[in-house]
Design an enzyme around this catalytic site. Structure first.
Site, PDB file in Angstrom:
ATOM      1  N   ASP A 243       0.846  -1.193   0.000  1.00  0.00           N
ATOM      2  CA  ASP A 243       0.000   0.000   0.000  1.00  0.00           C
ATOM      3  C   ASP A 243       0.887   1.251   0.000  1.00  0.00           C
ATOM      4  O   ASP A 243       2.009   1.226   0.504  1.00  0.00           O
ATOM      5  CB  ASP A 243      -0.898   0.032   1.246  1.00  0.00           C
ATOM      6  CG  ASP A 243      -2.011  -0.998   1.202  1.00  0.00           C
ATOM      7  OD1 ASP A 243      -2.219  -1.602   0.133  1.00  0.00           O
ATOM      8  OD2 ASP A 243      -2.656  -1.202   2.250  1.00  0.00           O
ATOM      9  N   ARG A 244       0.375   2.337  -0.534  1.00  0.00           N
ATOM     10  CA  ARG A 244       1.153   3.571  -0.686  1.00  0.00           C
ATOM     11  C   ARG A 244       1.772   4.024   0.629  1.00  0.00           C
ATOM     12  O   ARG A 244       2.933   4.435   0.680  1.00  0.00           O
ATOM     13  CB  ARG A 244       0.258   4.682  -1.256  1.00  0.00           C
ATOM     14  CG  ARG A 244       1.022   5.955  -1.612  1.00  0.00           C
ATOM     15  CD  ARG A 244       0.135   6.918  -2.383  1.00  0.00           C
ATOM     16  NE  ARG A 244      -0.897   7.492  -1.545  1.00  0.00           N
ATOM     17  CZ  ARG A 244      -0.760   8.610  -0.836  1.00  0.00           C
ATOM     18  NH1 ARG A 244       0.379   9.276  -0.866  1.00  0.00           N
ATOM     19  NH2 ARG A 244      -1.736   9.065  -0.110  1.00  0.00           N
TER      20      ARG A 244
END
Length: 242
Positions: free
Chosen positions: A70-71
């Protein structure tokens, strides 16, 4: 699929090269910083996938990511440098032969201190955002998901937990910890606290600390990435031992 090369600045090239934690003939691995998308995304900034053009060879081939983070998650992420390596690692992922270990900060210690979370998840679109939610096992579209958690350190301010996903659903660890009433600090989407020890959470407090995988050239390798400064600082403020 052939993709056009991405033009990178000298600063971007220097940055992505500085994140390399392992490289050999078959694979290259990075300690991804938080705030950088692995692939795609709606933000116009370059992703890690774009930055891999810094390692393009003279024949135009470049490494390909074999999984995602995830970012806002920091830590170990792996790319294949050759087509055979990509194929090998893709099959290893399908066979669940990669062991991923994460560190996370939560607002209070889980009870019991360790356990297994085994619940189906289903994807839900709300506006332009995708969420995962717990579903009954017979819900259409629901997929099985399993994670293990273990408390490593606890204080009055919260706890440091080690997480291991056995399946690879989107946002799995985040949803599982929210399901047992211990959402990750900084996880706006799934109800995590936005402050800890009197400090604002700088981001989602989740770090991919280690990755064990079968190597295309034989044997197994384990790669690790130390938690970055923002994670360390908040853990220290919370009185937790890293």
């Amino acid at each position: 699929m052939t993709r056009a090369p991405v033009s990178l600045s000298p600063e971007e090239i220097a940055a992505v090269r500085s994140w390399v934690i392992h490289e050999d003939a078959a694979v290259i691995a990075f300690a991804k910083p938080a705030g950088l998308s692995s692939q795609g995304g709606r933000i116009k900034a370059h992703t890690l996938d774009d930055l891999l053009w810094a390692f393009a060879r003279s024949n135009g081939k470049r490494p390909e990511l074999v999984h995602r983070l995830d970012r806002d998650t920091s830590g170990v992420i792996l790319a294949a440098k050759t087509k055979p390596a990509a194929g090998f690692l893709g099959k290893a992922i399908e066979a669940r032969r990669l062991t991923k270990t994460y560190l996370a900060l939560v607002s209070s210690a889980p009870e019991p201190s360790e356990g297994d979370i085994n619940v189906p998840l289903i994807r839900q679109e709300i506006g332009r955002e995708s969420y995962m939610r717990i579903a009954a096992f017979d819900t259409k579209g629901a997929q099985g998901s399993r994670s293990r958690y273990r408390t490593l350190s606890a204080s009055e301010e919260g706890a440091l937990v080690e997480l291991q996903p056995f399946t690879g659903r989107m946002h799995q660890l985040r949803v599982h910890m929210a399901h047992i009433g211990r959402p990750l600090i900084g996880d706006v989407r799934y109800g995590g606290a936005l402050t800890a020890a009197g400090r604002a959470a700088p981001r989602l407090m989740l770090h991919a600390a280690a990755l064990r995988f079968p190597h295309p050239d034989g044997g197994e390798r384990t790669l690790t990435a130390e938690p970055p400064e923002d994670f360390r600082a908040l853990a220290e403020a919370m009185g937790l031992m890293l």
